[in-house]
Design a protein around this motif. Sequence first.
Motif, PDB file in Angstrom:
ATOM      1  N   LEU A  43       0.814  -0.834   0.210  1.00 51.17           N
ATOM      2  CA  LEU A  43      -0.136  -0.187  -0.156  1.00 51.17           C
ATOM      3  C   LEU A  43       0.603   1.358   0.183  1.00 51.17           C
ATOM      4  CD1 LEU A  43      -2.473  -1.284   2.734  1.00 51.17           C
ATOM      5  CD2 LEU A  43      -2.321  -1.424   0.058  1.00 51.17           C
ATOM      6  N   GLY A  44       1.599   1.000  -1.011  1.00 52.10           N
ATOM      7  CA  GLY A  44       2.729   2.701  -0.556  1.00 52.10           C
ATOM      8  C   GLY A  44       1.874   3.480  -1.335  1.00 52.10           C
ATOM      9  N   GLY A  45       2.527   5.105  -0.962  1.00 55.05           N
ATOM     10  CA  GLY A  45       2.262   6.526  -0.958  1.00 55.05           C
ATOM     11  C   GLY A  45       0.859   6.624  -0.466  1.00 55.05           C
ATOM     12  N   TRP A  46       1.012   5.743   0.852  1.00 50.88           N
ATOM     13  CA  TRP A  46      -0.756   5.993   1.732  1.00 50.88           C
ATOM     14  C   TRP A  46       0.130   6.758   2.711  1.00 50.88           C
ATOM     15  CZ3 TRP A  46      -3.793   2.204   4.783  1.00 50.88           C
ATOM     16  CH2 TRP A  46      -4.683   2.798   4.922  1.00 50.88           C
ATOM     17  N   LEU A  47       0.209   5.736   3.674  1.00 50.83           N
ATOM     18  CA  LEU A  47       0.777   6.288   4.951  1.00 50.83           C
ATOM     19  C   LEU A  47       1.944   6.993   4.811  1.00 50.83           C
ATOM     20  CD1 LEU A  47      -0.778   4.089   7.173  1.00 50.83           C
ATOM     21  CD2 LEU A  47      -1.443   6.594   6.900  1.00 50.83           C
ATOM     22  N   VAL A  48       3.189   7.260   4.086  1.00 49.76           N
ATOM     23  CA  VAL A  48       4.259   7.137   3.401  1.00 49.76           C
ATOM     24  C   VAL A  48       4.164   8.028   2.036  1.00 49.76           C
ATOM     25  CG1 VAL A  48       7.210   7.333   3.440  1.00 49.76           C
ATOM     26  CG2 VAL A  48       5.895   5.829   5.222  1.00 49.76           C
ATOM     27  N   THR A  49       4.126   9.302   1.582  1.00 46.86           N
ATOM     28  CA  THR A  49       4.138  10.017   0.741  1.00 46.86           C
ATOM     29  C   THR A  49       5.383   9.660  -0.779  1.00 46.86           C
ATOM     30  OG1 THR A  49       3.084  11.830   2.066  1.00 46.86           O
ATOM     31  CG2 THR A  49       3.636  12.299  -0.753  1.00 46.86           C
ATOM     32  N   GLU A  50       5.527   9.272  -1.603  1.00 42.53           N
ATOM     33  CA  GLU A  50       5.705   9.470  -2.533  1.00 42.53           C
ATOM     34  C   GLU A  50       4.792   9.920  -3.614  1.00 42.53           C
ATOM     35  OE1 GLU A  50       7.915   6.073  -3.331  1.00 42.53           O
ATOM     36  OE2 GLU A  50       7.161   4.960  -1.732  1.00 42.53           O
ATOM     37  N   ARG A  51       5.693  11.194  -3.632  1.00 41.82           N
ATOM     38  CA  ARG A  51       5.026  12.396  -5.269  1.00 41.82           C
ATOM     39  C   ARG A  51       5.091  11.242  -6.245  1.00 41.82           C
ATOM     40  NH1 ARG A  51       7.995  17.732  -6.367  1.00 41.82           N
ATOM     41  NH2 ARG A  51       9.840  16.112  -6.578  1.00 41.82           N
ATOM     42  N   TRP A  52       5.505  10.571  -7.471  1.00 42.34           N
ATOM     43  CA  TRP A  52       5.404   9.993  -8.596  1.00 42.34           C
ATOM     44  C   TRP A  52       4.606   9.043  -8.673  1.00 42.34           C
ATOM     45  CZ3 TRP A  52       6.132   4.187  -9.679  1.00 42.34           C
ATOM     46  CH2 TRP A  52       6.581   3.560  -8.169  1.00 42.34           C
ATOM     47  N   ILE A  53       4.058   8.755  -7.248  1.00 46.13           N
ATOM     48  CA  ILE A  53       2.964   7.745  -6.806  1.00 46.13           C
ATOM     49  C   ILE A  53       1.443   8.056  -7.018  1.00 46.13           C
ATOM     50  CG2 ILE A  53       2.012   5.767  -5.631  1.00 46.13           C
ATOM     51  CD1 ILE A  53       4.133   5.083  -4.656  1.00 46.13           C
ATOM     52  N   LYS A  54       1.717   9.468  -6.703  1.00 48.66           N
ATOM     53  CA  LYS A  54       0.111  10.548  -6.766  1.00 48.66           C
ATOM     54  C   LYS A  54       0.469  11.804  -6.875  1.00 48.66           C
ATOM     55  CE  LYS A  54      -3.773  11.918  -4.384  1.00 48.66           C
ATOM     56  NZ  LYS A  54      -5.162  11.665  -2.944  1.00 48.66           N
ATOM     57  N   PRO A  55       1.358  12.764  -8.329  1.00 46.96           N
ATOM     58  CA  PRO A  55       1.622  13.816  -8.004  1.00 46.96           C
ATOM     59  C   PRO A  55       1.095  14.586  -7.907  1.00 46.96           C
ATOM     60  CG  PRO A  55       2.386  12.691 -10.197  1.00 46.96           C
ATOM     61  CD  PRO A  55       1.117  11.511  -9.026  1.00 46.96           C
ATOM     62  N   SER A  56      -0.212  14.133  -8.280  1.00 44.11           N
ATOM     63  CA  SER A  56      -1.786  15.437  -7.707  1.00 44.11           C
ATOM     64  C   SER A  56      -1.880  16.172  -6.489  1.00 44.11           C
ATOM     65  CB  SER A  56      -2.866  15.099  -8.352  1.00 44.11           C
ATOM     66  OG  SER A  56      -3.520  13.929  -6.542  1.00 44.11           O
ATOM     67  N   LEU A  57      -1.670  15.150  -5.240  1.00 42.10           N
ATOM     68  CA  LEU A  57      -1.446  15.735  -3.753  1.00 42.10           C
ATOM     69  C   LEU A  57      -0.089  16.894  -3.938  1.00 42.10           C
ATOM     70  CD1 LEU A  57      -1.941  14.353  -0.708  1.00 42.10           C
ATOM     71  CD2 LEU A  57       0.138  13.341  -0.932  1.00 42.10           C
ATOM     72  N   PHE A  58       0.909  16.832  -4.581  1.00 47.04           N
ATOM     73  CA  PHE A  58       1.761  18.448  -4.617  1.00 47.04           C
ATOM     74  C   PHE A  58       0.960  19.759  -5.177  1.00 47.04           C
ATOM     75  CE2 PHE A  58       3.623  14.656  -3.130  1.00 47.04           C
ATOM     76  CZ  PHE A  58       4.713  15.006  -2.488  1.00 47.04           C
TER      77      PHE A  58
END
Length: 512
Positions: A43-58
Amino acid sequence: MKASSATGTLCSWLLLLLLTHLCLWMRVQAREVPSFRFKAVNLGGWLVTERWIKPSLFDGIPNKDLLDGTQVQFRSTAWGKYLCAEKGGDSIIVANRSSPSGWETFKLWRVTEDQFQFRVFNSQFVGLNVGGGPSSSVLAVATAPGVSETFQIIRKADDPNRVHIKAPNGMFLQAKSEDVVTADFSGEPGWEDSSKAVFVMNAFGGFGGEFQVTNGYGPQATQVMHDHWNTFIVEDDFSFVAKNGLNAVRIPVGWWTAVNPTPAPFVDGSLDILDKAFSWAEKYGLKVIVDLHAPPYSQNGWEHSATRDGTIEFGSTQETIDKTVGIIEFFASRYANSPSLAAVELINEPRAPEVSLDALTQYYKAGYDAVRRHSSTAYVIMSNRLGSPSSPTELFPLANGRSGTVIDVHYYNLFSSDFNNLSVQQNIDFIYQTRASQLNTVTSANGPLSFVGEWVAEWQVQNAAKEDYQKFAKAQLDVYGRASFGWAYWTLKNVNPHWSLRWMIENGYITL
């Protein structure tokens, strides 16, 4: 008769004790392979952010190209030369370099959307002279930044790479000459090339991790992160996982989740989400692998470690080890009684040579003991080091003799020029030949269990057909299915479709 009866009872007890010790010994020796192999998803990019997984978060971050860890270089328009931390630090700032390299590159520590601290090559910070000399002198001597090391970057509205740098004394940085840089330009510097207070900024690199997103949003971060946590992974995803041939989730977590109150810039609430994940796992009969992806001090300098600027400090001091063990102890104690807790992964992807084998061994011993203080059944996963020098079996001496240990390896046909020109069939052959051999090396009948904790059906092949992806995925499932503990796909959701297991299953690329 009584004596005979007592002797018989004593013999029975001795026999029972002997059998108990024999069973424990056999468990240690045989490593007691799980009753089923784990087929998990990260469950990557959920509780530890990684921009490439969900760029819109930024997307909503102001000046989002100047986040913590971004590297910047400044060229004086008056002299055509770059600012430089002489000797890499512990000295003055000059403007006499014709081309930029390490000493001419500064790492940003973001204070507000336009205020920053500049970390130089040798890790000191640029600041005003407060040691008795001219107060306008600019040096790189501070080991920790404060008010005197905080500068404002003012960007030209129609050309954001053209900047003024305002010092904490209210005046502007200027290159008076190639060898004299001061903070004493008063008034409006203007934007002409001839102005000694005008610089052309080149910003590059940087990170898109938990530190960057929370520090970037500042006061808005709490709402942004809560919205993300509550929508990116939901209960339906756990239901989907359970219905599609998977039996576990590996959840990357960060150290701040285990700390109350949550240290800034991280925001509170992630522990509640992790609790919810365990309740969903229990509801749908899934196992959970808690994976410490981001320890208190970065273990690899990558954004998924929640690093601020890429500096690797884990294992450099006893404090870094002790604090990380405390984080593991918290997670182990909190979830030890959950029927869904399958394993605790002590750390993710420590990097060699920055993290030494001695330091990692010390940590793994203490981390293992911390888990065992709360659970005798949870597996303890030890991630192999990435980089050189390291060996796929370097953790065997540590893991042998400790029950329930697992060695985690990550296999990607990516991130190396070796894969750049491989054809579809060559990639598949690499899985069946090279990866199978590598996995055999870390899969031992009398050693720790093996776990392919990360893999993905993505490669360097351009314009591959759906059938090619299906064959590539099947090859990896065939080989990684031989791991004695199991495997975990990276990841469940991702804007890049082949990295999203949910998308791959729903679109018929992978069948479990």
